[in-house]
Scaffold this active site. Structure first.
Site, PDB file in Angstrom:
ATOM      1  N   LYS A 107       0.821  -1.366  -0.058  1.00 54.96           N
ATOM      2  CA  LYS A 107      -0.084  -0.004  -0.067  1.00 54.96           C
ATOM      3  C   LYS A 107       0.924   1.249   0.150  1.00 54.96           C
ATOM      4  O   LYS A 107       1.600   1.420   1.143  1.00 54.96           O
ATOM      5  CB  LYS A 107      -0.871   0.250   1.100  1.00 54.96           C
ATOM      6  CG  LYS A 107      -1.906   1.133   1.102  1.00 54.96           C
ATOM      7  CD  LYS A 107      -2.622   1.778   2.026  1.00 54.96           C
ATOM      8  CE  LYS A 107      -1.794   2.829   2.791  1.00 54.96           C
ATOM      9  NZ  LYS A 107      -1.666   4.241   2.104  1.00 54.96           N
TER      10      LYS A 107
ATOM     11  N   GLU B 193       9.776   0.629  10.474  1.00 56.47           N
ATOM     12  CA  GLU B 193      11.129   1.515  10.378  1.00 56.47           C
ATOM     13  C   GLU B 193      10.415   2.915  10.556  1.00 56.47           C
ATOM     14  O   GLU B 193       9.396   3.231   9.692  1.00 56.47           O
ATOM     15  CB  GLU B 193      11.577   1.430   8.974  1.00 56.47           C
ATOM     16  CG  GLU B 193      12.793   2.051   8.565  1.00 56.47           C
ATOM     17  CD  GLU B 193      12.828   3.424   8.256  1.00 56.47           C
ATOM     18  OE1 GLU B 193      12.738   4.398   9.322  1.00 56.47           O
ATOM     19  OE2 GLU B 193      12.784   3.718   7.236  1.00 56.47           O
TER      20      GLU B 193
ATOM     21  N   CYS C  29      13.093  10.607   7.214  1.00 53.86           N
ATOM     22  CA  CYS C  29      13.206   9.779   8.657  1.00 53.86           C
ATOM     23  C   CYS C  29      14.602  10.026   9.352  1.00 53.86           C
ATOM     24  O   CYS C  29      14.518  10.050  10.529  1.00 53.86           O
ATOM     25  CB  CYS C  29      12.512   8.483   8.633  1.00 53.86           C
ATOM     26  SG  CYS C  29      13.582   7.458   7.547  1.00 53.86           S
TER      27      CYS C  29
ATOM     28  N   GLU D  51       9.576  15.054  15.852  1.00 54.69           N
ATOM     29  CA  GLU D  51       9.862  14.784  14.542  1.00 54.69           C
ATOM     30  C   GLU D  51       9.091  15.661  13.653  1.00 54.69           C
ATOM     31  O   GLU D  51       8.052  15.792  13.635  1.00 54.69           O
ATOM     32  CB  GLU D  51       9.652  13.299  14.029  1.00 54.69           C
ATOM     33  CG  GLU D  51      10.065  13.222  12.601  1.00 54.69           C
ATOM     34  CD  GLU D  51      10.045  11.798  12.137  1.00 54.69           C
ATOM     35  OE1 GLU D  51       8.877  11.208  12.313  1.00 54.69           O
ATOM     36  OE2 GLU D  51      10.753  11.232  11.470  1.00 54.69           O
TER      37      GLU D  51
HETATM   38  P1  NDP Z   1       1.917   7.729   8.815  1.00 51.93           P
HETATM   39  O1  NDP Z   1       2.739   6.921   9.525  1.00 51.93           O
HETATM   40  O2  NDP Z   1       0.467   8.100   9.066  1.00 51.93           O
HETATM   41  O3  NDP Z   1       1.793   7.034   7.169  1.00 51.93           O
HETATM   42  C1  NDP Z   1       2.737   6.084   6.623  1.00 51.93           C
HETATM   43  C2  NDP Z   1       1.820   5.060   5.930  1.00 51.93           C
HETATM   44  O4  NDP Z   1       1.053   4.330   6.645  1.00 51.93           O
HETATM   45  C3  NDP Z   1       1.045   5.564   4.902  1.00 51.93           C
HETATM   46  O5  NDP Z   1       1.003   4.593   3.925  1.00 51.93           O
HETATM   47  C4  NDP Z   1      -0.240   5.731   5.649  1.00 51.93           C
HETATM   48  O6  NDP Z   1      -1.411   5.896   4.850  1.00 51.93           O
HETATM   49  C5  NDP Z   1      -0.562   4.401   6.201  1.00 51.93           C
HETATM   50  N1  NDP Z   1      -1.382   4.409   7.610  1.00 51.93           N
HETATM   51  C6  NDP Z   1      -1.884   5.471   8.274  1.00 51.93           C
HETATM   52  N2  NDP Z   1      -2.462   4.944   9.280  1.00 51.93           N
HETATM   53  C7  NDP Z   1      -2.555   3.713   9.310  1.00 51.93           C
HETATM   54  C8  NDP Z   1      -3.109   2.827  10.131  1.00 51.93           C
HETATM   55  N3  NDP Z   1      -3.816   2.939  11.091  1.00 51.93           N
HETATM   56  N4  NDP Z   1      -2.770   1.351   9.683  1.00 51.93           N
HETATM   57  C9  NDP Z   1      -1.936   1.048   8.668  1.00 51.93           C
HETATM   58  N5  NDP Z   1      -1.497   1.906   7.873  1.00 51.93           N
HETATM   59  C10 NDP Z   1      -1.473   3.322   8.154  1.00 51.93           C
HETATM   60  O7  NDP Z   1       2.590   8.930   8.496  1.00 51.93           O
HETATM   61  P2  NDP Z   1       1.809  10.419   7.839  1.00 51.93           P
HETATM   62  O8  NDP Z   1       1.758  10.241   6.341  1.00 51.93           O
HETATM   63  O9  NDP Z   1       0.508  10.766   8.284  1.00 51.93           O
HETATM   64  O10 NDP Z   1       2.696  11.386   8.298  1.00 51.93           O
HETATM   65  C11 NDP Z   1       2.687  11.905   9.604  1.00 51.93           C
HETATM   66  C12 NDP Z   1       3.795  12.186  10.291  1.00 51.93           C
HETATM   67  O11 NDP Z   1       4.487  10.868  10.511  1.00 51.93           O
HETATM   68  C13 NDP Z   1       4.898  13.006   9.539  1.00 51.93           C
HETATM   69  O12 NDP Z   1       4.737  14.393   9.747  1.00 51.93           O
HETATM   70  C14 NDP Z   1       6.285  12.556  10.101  1.00 51.93           C
HETATM   71  O13 NDP Z   1       6.790  13.091  11.145  1.00 51.93           O
HETATM   72  C15 NDP Z   1       5.902  11.019  10.374  1.00 51.93           C
HETATM   73  N6  NDP Z   1       6.495  10.114   8.931  1.00 51.93           N
HETATM   74  C16 NDP Z   1       7.597   9.648   9.328  1.00 51.93           C
HETATM   75  C17 NDP Z   1       8.179   8.646   7.991  1.00 51.93           C
HETATM   76  C18 NDP Z   1       9.364   8.026   8.280  1.00 51.93           C
HETATM   77  O14 NDP Z   1       9.801   7.360   7.377  1.00 51.93           O
HETATM   78  N7  NDP Z   1       9.871   7.861   9.842  1.00 51.93           N
HETATM   79  C19 NDP Z   1       7.546   8.650   6.922  1.00 51.93           C
HETATM   80  C20 NDP Z   1       5.982   9.378   7.017  1.00 51.93           C
HETATM   81  C21 NDP Z   1       5.649   9.985   7.954  1.00 51.93           C
HETATM   82  P3  NDP Z   1      -1.739   7.420   4.345  1.00 51.93           P
HETATM   83  O15 NDP Z   1      -0.814   7.733   3.453  1.00 51.93           O
HETATM   84  O16 NDP Z   1      -3.009   7.310   3.584  1.00 51.93           O
HETATM   85  O17 NDP Z   1      -2.052   8.197   5.571  1.00 51.93           O
END
Ligand code: NDP
Length: 765
Positions: free
Chosen positions: A189, A262, A296, A392
């Protein structure tokens, strides 16, 4: 048009736009369905995917439902057997074909990624896409070598993979390539904001002739992700926020699904006085202004040594002012658009709070016009507790603090709940390596930052998650083969507390807990009866005391493997000498053998130097976790204890062990052997009592960095769920192991006693 003389005086850049035509032709304003079983489904309910630099719609993609996810999992399940049955060489050909096709479409992938995510074309073209291709080539190699290099291991089956929006294609490659190489099939996904390159990749799967159902892609938002976590998959691999990672840890608890997480970071960027300051300034550009800071492992906390702080800050501000923020498709843009306006609002909100808390904000000029742009920002004059230092931000925002001594630098660097990465800048390699050993981070870059390679393990410690991606270590996350196959364990009968402390048994010996190298009465002052003997009834407070004692025994993690081996050999010898005092008699001889066995490993389970692209020595070091909790098996009360506790301490951990509840005497009696074998106090702590309560306390304790639970399925589930607080890796095994056979000394005990720290040391005069 300026004259040449005028242009030289201005030193301004003219526009150098990359054409979007190649990607727009491919998109044609399309509405996409999901990619399931080798073809695209009809679009369902759709949502718009937009270009963050302009706000314009790019395409419509489908919101994946539970039924879509179930269909994709079904396709992956039907394909799993055939795919796993192919020879490694045959799978390698498929991965190689994907790598070749991606390479042929590099430009399309790069432009599409930039349109979808907002990152500068220079980065998608020179970093994201080539690295993604490299991952497929590298893992084609692992597929080829699988049988030779991972004997006895097999794929998990169907892997659910959830990726974020910051490196959409690269994260796909990090997830899909190793999973396929190991013989798994996948349902991926992509993030809601950035699904387009994954859909282009789906087309390549068809073109490459990949068997149907091996790769399935379901688009949608968090609800689709949650449905995938709940689906009938064998493993979940997630990259994203710590918050969602925690949720997934809770949801998968007790399901038997393998899990790698991760997660987020708040990585330190440490600049020593003797560093090449200009190089370090350029390092900051790559650490936090690369990819708009949506990384990240971004170096988001600069720690600079006091005597050079003023010079460094002045140079950094001058450099920041020159960064070009704007059109991501322009080849001379440094900082593109933030992925979405919601993320931009989040960044601004956090910066406002940081300023309200006293930080001073310096920022680069903003481009004119619409689009989700955020100028590079530097926050100074702030304390360690300022929100910008603790949260973060995931934007182009860096904080700056000073330190005086190397010790203070380490303390500030580790003053975070995360442990993903660290950059260390010093021309003195001795200092840099010393600090690298002390920072709590899965990846450390010396005189560099944000270096990645398919053959360099990447992943975090602490609340940055667990598991590694890339290299041999990453392959292990997609393989299994060492699990126990015996009967399901049953929970022992509940204990009833007897007032008063343990008062002795048939030979009138008073038994106590063993904490910090001394016999201790249980805090509650109660005992429980086992076959005529009174056993100390430990509780939460005793576990906390034991963890404190283990925490204090830090020295053990620093002594050499040779020294640890000597202590373990001595322990084996002493156990042998006292063999007649121990029961069960049939376990004693083998417990002695096992002690010798783990002693032998103490100085041999070491790291590797990986071959990465570029002039680097890339070390994958194996480090102990620190304090580990071990809920020892009920069965084999002596042999099970020795087989689990000794490999953990051989690798340098300090252990809080919960002994068998129904037969704790053999473990409790070991204290004499530990005492006489020079095992320092606090390295092994033994607590007896109700296992459920003791395991729960260990699982919830923030200072316990890893937990093993050999218990009934209910307790295993609880331990996994309760561990979501500090996201410690939990090895929970509800089936019995044959402790007398090879399973009792599996290499897995070593693998699960260490975490890999990847240290990059670039070289070049
Ligand atoms: P999320 O952790 O919400 O998103 C990562 C992935 O998980 C996306 O594909 C998301 O879908 C999906 N997801 C969201 N909720 C669920 C759930 N309950 N169960 C399973 N999968 C889920 O990060 P965000 O994109 O909302 O970003 C928010 C914050 O997270 C950022 O501001 C940043 O601080 C942090 N972040 C950190 C990352 C890293 O690599 N460490 C990467 C991305 C974000 P969808 O895209 O539709 O929300």
């Amino acid at each position: 048009m300026p004259t040449v003389t005028e242009a030289l005086a201005m030193m301004d850049y003219g526009p150098a736009p990359e054409s979007a035509a190649v990607a727009m032709d491919w998109l044609k304003g399309r509405a996409f369905g999901h990619f399931i079983n080798g073809s695209f489904t009809k679009p369902g309910e759709t949502f718009a995917v937009t270009n963050p630099a302009t706000g314009a719609d790019l395409a419509q993609v489908s919101q994946g439902t539970e039924a879509d996810v179930a269909e994709a999992v079904k396709a992956a399940r039907s394909a799993a057997k055939g795919w796993a049955k192919l020879s490694g060489g045959q799978r390698a050909r498929h991965l190689y074909a994907l790598a070749r096709l991606m390479q042929k479409r590099e430009r399309l992938f790069a432009v599409l990624e930039t349109l979808d995510n907002g990152k500068p074309i220079r980065e998608s073209r020179d970093i994201d896409v080539p690295l993604a291709v490299r991952h497929f080539y590298h893992h084609a190699g692992w597929a080829e070598l699988l049988a030779d290099e991972f004997p006895g291991m097999r794929p998990h089956g169907v892997c659910g993979q959830i990726i974020p929006w910051n490196f959409p294609l690269l994260m796909l490659a990090w997830k899909v390539a190793p999973a396929l190489a190991a013989g798994n099939t996948v349902v991926l996904k992509p993030a809601e904001f950035t699904p387009l390159t994954a859909l282009l990749f789906a087309e390549l799967c068809v073109e490459a002739g990949l068997p149907k159902g091996v790769v399935n892609i379901v688009t949608g938002d968090g609800r689709t992700g949650a449905a995938l976590v709940a689906a009938e998959v064998d493993k979940i691999a997630f990259t994203g926020s710590t918050e969602v990672g925690r949720l997934i840890r809770q949801q998968t608890a007790g399901s038997g699904k393998a899990l790698t997480l991760e997660l987020g970071g708040k990585s330190p960027f440490i600049v020593f006085a003797e560093a090449d300051l200009d190089a370090a300034v350029e390092g900051v550009v790559d650490a936090i202004w690369f990819n708009q800071g949506e990384v990240c492992c971004a170096g988001s906390r600069i720690l600079v040594q006091e005597q050079v702080a003023e010079t460094f800050t002045a140079r950094l501000k001058a450099r920041m002012a020159k960064l070009r923020v704007g059109d991501p498709l322009d080849k001379s843009t440094d900082v593109g658009a933030v992925v979405h306006t919601t993320q931009l609002d989040r960044i601004r909100g956090l910066v406002d709070q940081a300023v309200q808390q006293g930080a001073i904000l310096h920022q680069a000029p903003m481009p004119n016009g619409p689009g989700s742009f955020c100028p590079p920002m530097l926050l100074t004059d702030l304390g360690a507790a300022n929100i910008a230092n603790t949260e973060e931000i995931f934007g182009p925002v860096v904080t700056l603090m000073t330190f005086r001594t190397p010790g203070e630098a380490v303390e500030l660097a580790n003053n975070t709940r995360y442990g993903l990465a660290a950059s260390i800048w010093s021309e003195n390699l001795t200092t840099a390596l010393d600090i690298a050993a002390q920072v709590k981070a899965g990846v450390v870059w010396i005189n560099g930052t944000n270096m990645f390679d398919a053959n360099a393990p990447f992943g975090g410690m602490r609340e940055s998650g667990f598991g590694r991606e890339g290299a041999r270590e990453g392959m292990l996350a997609y393989l299994t083969g060492d699990e126990a196959t015996g009967k399901e364990r049953k929970a022992p009968a509940a204990v009833s507390a007897l007032p008063g402390e343990a008062s002795g048994d048939a030979v009138d010996r008073t038994r106590k807990l063993y904490i910090g190298g001394a016999q201790k009465r249980p805090d509650g002052g109660y005992s429980y009866a086992v076959a005529g003997a009174q056993i100390p009834l430990g509780g939460r407070k005793d576990i906390r005391n034991a963890v404190e004692a283990a925490h204090g025994a830090k020295g053990w993690s620093k002594v050499t493997g040779h020294n640890r081996a000597q202590v373990l050999y001595f322990l084996a010898e002493n156990l042998s000498a006292r063999a007649k005092d121990f029961a069960p008699k049939d376990e004693v001889a083998q417990a002695v053998e096992r002690a010798f066995y783990w002693a032998a490993w103490a100085d041999k389970y070491d790291g590797k130097v990986h071959s990465t692209t570029g002039p680097n020595v890339t070390l994958a070091m194996k480090e102990p976790f620190g304090v580990m909790g071990i809920v020892c098996p009920e069965e084999a009360p002596l042999l099970g204890f020795v087989s689990t506790v000794l490999p953990a301490i051989a690798m340098g951990n300090r252990v809080v062990a919960v002994a068998s509840q129904s037969n704790p005497v053999p473990a409790l009696d070991l204290y004499q052997v530990l005492d006489t074998s020079d095992v320092p106090g606090g390295v092994v702590n033994i607590v007896t009592g109700p296992r459920g309560e003791l395991a729960e306390t260990l699982a919830k304790h923030d200072d316990v960095a890893a937990l093993w639970v050999f218990a009934d399925s209910d307790l295993c589930r609880k331990a996994e769920a309760f561990s979501a607080g500090n996201l410690k890796p939990v090895w929970a095994e509800s089936r019995m192991r044959d402790w007398t056979g090879p399973a009792g000394q599996s290499r897995d005990f070593l693998r699960r006693s260490v975490q890999v720290k990847t240290v990059w040391v670039p070289y070049g005069a």
